[in-house]
Design a protein around this motif. Sequence first.
Motif, PDB file in Angstrom:
ATOM      1  N   CYS A 285       0.824  -1.217   0.000  1.00 33.11           N
ATOM      2  CA  CYS A 285       0.000   0.000   0.000  1.00 33.11           C
ATOM      3  C   CYS A 285       0.857   1.267   0.000  1.00 33.11           C
ATOM      4  N   TYR A 286       0.509   2.210  -0.884  1.00 28.08           N
ATOM      5  CA  TYR A 286       1.224   3.491  -0.913  1.00 28.08           C
ATOM      6  C   TYR A 286       0.966   4.308   0.352  1.00 28.08           C
TER       7      TYR A 286
ATOM      8  N   CYS B 226      -4.931   0.073   2.447  1.00 29.64           N
ATOM      9  CA  CYS B 226      -5.990   1.084   2.576  1.00 29.64           C
ATOM     10  C   CYS B 226      -7.161   0.778   1.656  1.00 29.64           C
TER      11      CYS B 226
ATOM     12  N   CYS C 169      -5.633   3.184  -2.703  1.00 26.92           N
ATOM     13  CA  CYS C 169      -4.537   3.643  -3.557  1.00 26.92           C
ATOM     14  C   CYS C 169      -4.382   2.691  -4.755  1.00 26.92           C
TER      15      CYS C 169
ATOM     16  N   CYS D 222      -3.089  -0.786  -3.874  1.00 25.35           N
ATOM     17  CA  CYS D 222      -4.063  -1.636  -3.158  1.00 25.35           C
ATOM     18  C   CYS D 222      -5.121  -2.168  -4.111  1.00 25.35           C
TER      19      CYS D 222
END
Length: 221
Positions: free
Chosen positions: A189-190, A198, A201, A204
């Motif tokens: 995930c960023y 999250c 993003c 994801c």
Amino acid sequence: MKSKESALVLFSGGQDSTTCLFWAIKEFESVRTLCFTYGQRHSKEVEIARNIAHQANVPFQMLDASIISQLSVNSLTDVNVVMDSEKPEDNYPNTFVPGRNLLFLTFAAVIARSHGIRHIVTGVSEADYSGYPDCRDTFIMSANTSINLAMDEHFQIHTPLMWRDKTAVWELADELGVFALIRDKTLTCYNGIIADGCGECPSCRLRKQGLDNYLKIKNHT
Ligand code: ZN
């Protein structure tokens, strides 16, 4: 048959490089990991990578490559840059870090050489990505040739994920017996949220899409 040789895995603790790590452990007699720090948004990434390497019982080496964040402006290393959530039509998303993989492979080869290792494993892929030029097969072949010429060596760069989309990467993790580990312990995930992330993003969404697809296929076979 397992190779008697050793391999160095470019390792970040994300889904792809962790899958590559376990692929390498299956293919090679001994394996080391190399993790780059370069001012990523989430330094937590490094701790996650270290823990996975520890769990896999392989040496973990960290290299400060933060010079990369001084070379160009991009949303991976600069928190002031708002991350592109979609690929712009006429350009790469601003998560693209120009020159990154060329530099990483060069650093990795120098380190591999110092350990007497000639196999280098990286999780780049042409399928299912934003089309970063330094993830393409032609680039990897060209870099492999250049690095060999630069050091008069016979490195072989392995890209087990090159033609796998995210669904197929999950499938490989399952074949390698590390599906749960990769689902629960990796960080893609960023926004720096481990495991399923999250959910919002680009990274994801790609990971989840692949996972949903894979589970659908698996449950029907
Ligand atoms: Zn995310």
